[in-house]
Design a protein around this motif. Structure first.
Motif, PDB file in Angstrom:
ATOM      1  N   PRO A  15     -35.066  54.469  79.734  1.00 32.16           N
ATOM      2  CA  PRO A  15     -34.824  55.440  80.797  1.00 32.16           C
ATOM      3  C   PRO A  15     -35.360  54.913  82.125  1.00 32.16           C
ATOM      4  O   PRO A  15     -36.420  54.282  82.160  1.00 32.16           O
ATOM      5  CB  PRO A  15     -35.607  56.672  80.337  1.00 32.16           C
ATOM      6  N   ASP A  16     -34.620  55.137  83.194  1.00 33.70           N
ATOM      7  CA  ASP A  16     -35.014  54.614  84.512  1.00 33.70           C
ATOM      8  C   ASP A  16     -34.833  55.741  85.535  1.00 33.70           C
ATOM      9  O   ASP A  16     -35.796  56.409  85.905  1.00 33.70           O
ATOM     10  CB  ASP A  16     -34.169  53.368  84.806  1.00 33.70           C
ATOM     11  N   GLY A  17     -33.591  56.035  85.952  1.00 35.13           N
ATOM     12  CA  GLY A  17     -33.346  57.149  86.869  1.00 35.13           C
ATOM     13  C   GLY A  17     -33.659  58.473  86.187  1.00 35.13           C
ATOM     14  O   GLY A  17     -33.426  58.639  84.989  1.00 35.13           O
TER      15      GLY A  17
ATOM     16  N   THR B 114     -30.020  55.232  82.440  1.00 36.77           N
ATOM     17  CA  THR B 114     -30.624  54.141  81.669  1.00 36.77           C
ATOM     18  C   THR B 114     -30.375  52.770  82.268  1.00 36.77           C
ATOM     19  O   THR B 114     -29.408  52.535  82.990  1.00 36.77           O
ATOM     20  CB  THR B 114     -30.127  54.139  80.213  1.00 36.77           C
ATOM     21  N   ASP B 115     -31.290  51.865  81.936  1.00 37.82           N
ATOM     22  CA  ASP B 115     -31.233  50.481  82.392  1.00 37.82           C
ATOM     23  C   ASP B 115     -31.735  49.563  81.278  1.00 37.82           C
ATOM     24  O   ASP B 115     -32.764  48.919  81.410  1.00 37.82           O
ATOM     25  CB  ASP B 115     -32.076  50.321  83.667  1.00 37.82           C
ATOM     26  N   VAL B 116     -30.984  49.551  80.172  1.00 40.02           N
ATOM     27  CA  VAL B 116     -31.262  48.547  79.144  1.00 40.02           C
ATOM     28  C   VAL B 116     -30.703  47.250  79.710  1.00 40.02           C
ATOM     29  O   VAL B 116     -29.549  47.197  80.127  1.00 40.02           O
ATOM     30  CB  VAL B 116     -30.563  48.891  77.815  1.00 40.02           C
TER      31      VAL B 116
ATOM     32  N   CYS C  37     -23.574  47.110  83.810  1.00 39.24           N
ATOM     33  CA  CYS C  37     -24.163  47.895  84.912  1.00 39.24           C
ATOM     34  C   CYS C  37     -25.454  48.553  84.487  1.00 39.24           C
ATOM     35  O   CYS C  37     -25.775  48.610  83.311  1.00 39.24           O
ATOM     36  CB  CYS C  37     -23.195  48.989  85.369  1.00 39.24           C
ATOM     37  N   GLU C  38     -26.213  49.073  85.448  1.00 35.03           N
ATOM     38  CA  GLU C  38     -27.149  50.144  85.162  1.00 35.03           C
ATOM     39  C   GLU C  38     -26.671  51.351  85.955  1.00 35.03           C
ATOM     40  O   GLU C  38     -25.964  51.203  86.957  1.00 35.03           O
ATOM     41  CB  GLU C  38     -28.590  49.772  85.520  1.00 35.03           C
ATOM     42  N   VAL C  39     -27.024  52.533  85.466  1.00 33.80           N
ATOM     43  CA  VAL C  39     -26.676  53.755  86.178  1.00 33.80           C
ATOM     44  C   VAL C  39     -27.942  54.203  86.880  1.00 33.80           C
ATOM     45  O   VAL C  39     -28.984  54.370  86.248  1.00 33.80           O
ATOM     46  CB  VAL C  39     -26.176  54.837  85.196  1.00 33.80           C
TER      47      VAL C  39
HETATM   48 CA    CA Z   1     -34.945  49.362  85.804  1.00 30.29          CA
END
Ligand code: CA
Ligand code: FEO
Ligand code: CA
Length: 640
Positions: A519-521, A534-536, A574-576
């Motif tokens: 999890p990021d945003g 997410t940013d896997v 991508c990352e969202v």
């Molecule tokens: Ca990140």
């Protein structure tokens, strides 16, 4: 209700007050519990049914969740549509010119300064005019985090020259774009008097306790009061007086050092060779060997006024210097402003700033210097579920002259060293922070930390409970008295991310509902739904075959039940990141960053569409980060 935590506790047997108990106290005090909700309290019924009291509206998971995806597309639930609004290279709508994007990356450096930068990240919607709740016309302000020079120039790093450096610097920073809705369709207004790009070359003022200090002075700026540019702007924040906060994250990557690394360079990851941006070859200030203080002028939170295109951005040194992910505000009970901030690097800290003065609610201009005076604190999470905020004040505790801290400017410039000295808790990469709009409970994503428990690295604790943590967790805390300015809090883990089918039990996580990793945003809408992005990383996916989680995505969680449901899946690679809604909650804006990211760094200019061709598909020359507009086809409230 009972919600499980990593250590087997449930919400009911946790030593601290439950979320609902706190909510009850707070809402009762505010006199917000009425009618059926008040009866529920009187009868000691579970409070989940009235956890929406105090919110503008009730947020429920009303959409049909979607499957994971490896499609090179943005997918949203049935009944919703997603449309690209503003992609890298699209003109910002500046009154002087609107140069069109060239699919062969042939735009000049000057054209790039009038177009969307690369790698959209944090985003906010400011209604027009200021102070209104207009949901059909506003300013979208967003960050452009970094450049991929393999996509930015037709021939990548070949024939590297000053113009290419200038184009890369102009692809960084922020955009201010005016947007408007007509008949359910959104468009960028071109030209617009508000349209603006802030770049890695824009002059900015340095303010707060570190302004003018000896360590901020350079050959180009002997006063230590002005600096060129902001870069690696990750997430963001905004103030109640309508300014935007852009946050400098991996600024160290842009510096090389042909001389001697200082202790501060080492602590902040400034290395002899940098991370390959090659700016120092034509812009000498990025060689920290020649200009050792230039790096002290980056790693800050920058405030600017999107309603005034002439306003000069200001670096607010009172908020500390580190890899700033974002800066999220909350109102203290006495009217002072609190800013929550994460330092996104493995084993770094969570901070908050509390302003000295209350802000003026009627005269926005009176708030010009609120962020220059106050106290910076760093968080300590104890294993007994309590926590404390330790002030970083020169002369106090471990932050003395004898301990090597010269003055408050020094404490702020070397914020990480100050955090080390006072014994703050080393976290698993703090990313976004979200403050619940009714309860003030704070949630923070800890995205991953594969180094946790490694050789000569810190081991686990209850806040960071997994070794080799590739999937991350979401921590939350409740400040004493629900006052964001409090000095103590209670915390627990909202969710541990992972793949429930993973052969390694330590990587399965405990998500209730649709699974996700890293999890990021993170953002609360004003109905209280928690949106998780997410940013896997591409390298994690390819190396460990975590296909079951698919491409990066966005989910929504109902924190009352803990249920999480998948709302959006992004294109390949991508990352969202970045999410906001209009005040009526009928339009959502999100950012898709680095579609087609090469698993091993920058893209190959000879084969720019190797990993993705989103959003332009066959007609396009290369993948582009972009802002996407999401609407419910019937015009309804998003998520419900
Ligand atoms: Ca990140
Ligand atoms: Fe730029 Fe921490 O993500
Ligand atoms: Ca991030």
């Amino acid at each position: 209700m009972s919600h499980s935590y990593s250590d087997g506790r449930t919400l009911n047997d946790s030593p601290n007050a439950t979320f609902d108990q706190i909510l009850e106290t707070r809402l009762s005090r505010r006199g917000l519990l009425k009618g059926a909700a008040a009866l529920a309290v009187a009868g000691s019924l579970p409070l989940a049914g009235c956890a929406t009291a105090g919110l503008r509206r009730e947020g429920n998971l009303g959409f049909k969740g979607i499957s994971v995806s490896t499609a090179d597309a943005v997918r949203v639930p049935e009944g919703y549509s997603a449309n690209v609004l503003y992609a890298w290279g699209d003109p910002v709508g500046h009154p002087s010119a609107s140069p069109a994007f060239k699919q062969d990356a042939g735009n000049s450096a000057d054209e790039q300064a009038l177009q969307a930068g690369m790698h959209h990240d944090g985003i906010h919607y400011f209604a027009l005019p200021y102070g209104s709740e207009n949901s059909a016309n506003g300013l979208l302000v967003m960050n452009h985090e970094y450049s991929d020079d393999g996509l930015l120039h037709a021939d990548g790093f070949a024939n590297w020259n000053a113009d290419k450096v200038r184009k890369a610097q102009n692809a960084h920073g922020c955009s201010v774009v005016e947007v408007r809705e007509k008949g359910g369709k959104w468009e960028v207004v071109r030209p617009s008097p508000f349209a603006r790009r802030v770049t890695a070359r824009t002059p900015m003022r340095i303010a707060g306790p570190a302004a003018g200090s000896a360590d901020m002075k350079t050959a180009a700026d002997p006063a230590g009061m002005t600096v060129l540019g902001t870069f690696n702007n990750c997430a963001h924040g905004y103030t109640p007086w309508g300014t935007y906060l852009t946050c400098e994250e991996n600024w160290n990557s842009y510096f090389t050092n042909s001389g001697t690394l200082t202790a501060d360079h080492r602590r902040n990851g400034v290395s002899p060779k940098g991370r390959g941006y090659r700016w120092e070859e034509f812009d000498e200030r990025f060689d920290a060997g020649k200009h050792p203080n230039e790096s002290n002028r980056h790693g800050w939170v920058v405030e600017f006024d999107p309603y005034d295109p002439q306003s000069q951005p200001v670096k607010r040194t009172a908020l500390g210097r580190f890899s700033h992910e974002g800066a999220w505000t909350a109102a203290a009970n006495d009217g002072r402003l609190v800013v929550y901030m994460g330092d996104d690097r493995a084993f770094e800290y969570i901070y908050k700033f509390v302003s000295r003065d209350a802000w003026n609610r009627t005269d926005r201009n009176a708030n010009r210097n609120i962020l220059d005076h106050g106290t910076l604190y760093v968080a300590k999470f104890s294993d007994d579920a309590s926590g404390e905020w330790i002030p970083l004040i020169h002369g106090r505790g471990a932050l003395t002259k004898e301990a090597g801290f010269a003055d408050q400017a020094d404490v702020l410039i070397r914020t990480r060293a100050a955090g080390d000295a006072v014994g703050a808790t080393k976290m698993d990469r703090p990313e976004w922070i979200a403050v619940h709009p009714a309860t003030n409970e704070v949630y923070c994503t800890l995205t991953n930390n594969s180094g946790r428990g490694g050789k000569d690295r810190p081991g686990t604790d209850r806040a960071n409970p997994r070794v080799n943590n590739v999937f991350g967790q979401i921590i939350r805390w409740r400040e004493s008295g629900n006052d964001p300015a409090a000095l103590n809090f209670q915390w627990d883990l909202f969710a541990i991310a992972g793949d429930p089918q993973h052969p390694d039990a330590g990587r399965r996580g405990n998500i209730k509902g649709d699974a996700y990793g890293s999890p990021d945003g993170l953002w609360f809408d004003d109905g209280g739904l928690l949106w998780i992005q997410t940013d896997v990383s591409a390298s994690t996916i390819s190396k460990n075959h975590y296909e079951r989680l698919g491409n990066n995505q966005m989910l929504a969680a109902d924190i009352r039940s803990g249920e999480t449901r998948r709302f959006l899946t992004g294109p390949n690679g991508c990352e969202v990141t970045g999410v906001v809604m209009t005040p009526d909650a009928r339009t959502m804006f999100i950012n898709i960053q680095h579609p087609g990211e090469a698993p091993k760094g920058r893209n190959d200019p000879q084969n720019p569409k190797a990993h993705s061709s989103w959003p332009d598909g066959a007609a396009g020359g290369r993948p582009r980060s972009a802002t996407v507009v999401i609407r419910k086809n019937d015009g309804g409230v998003i998520g419900t």
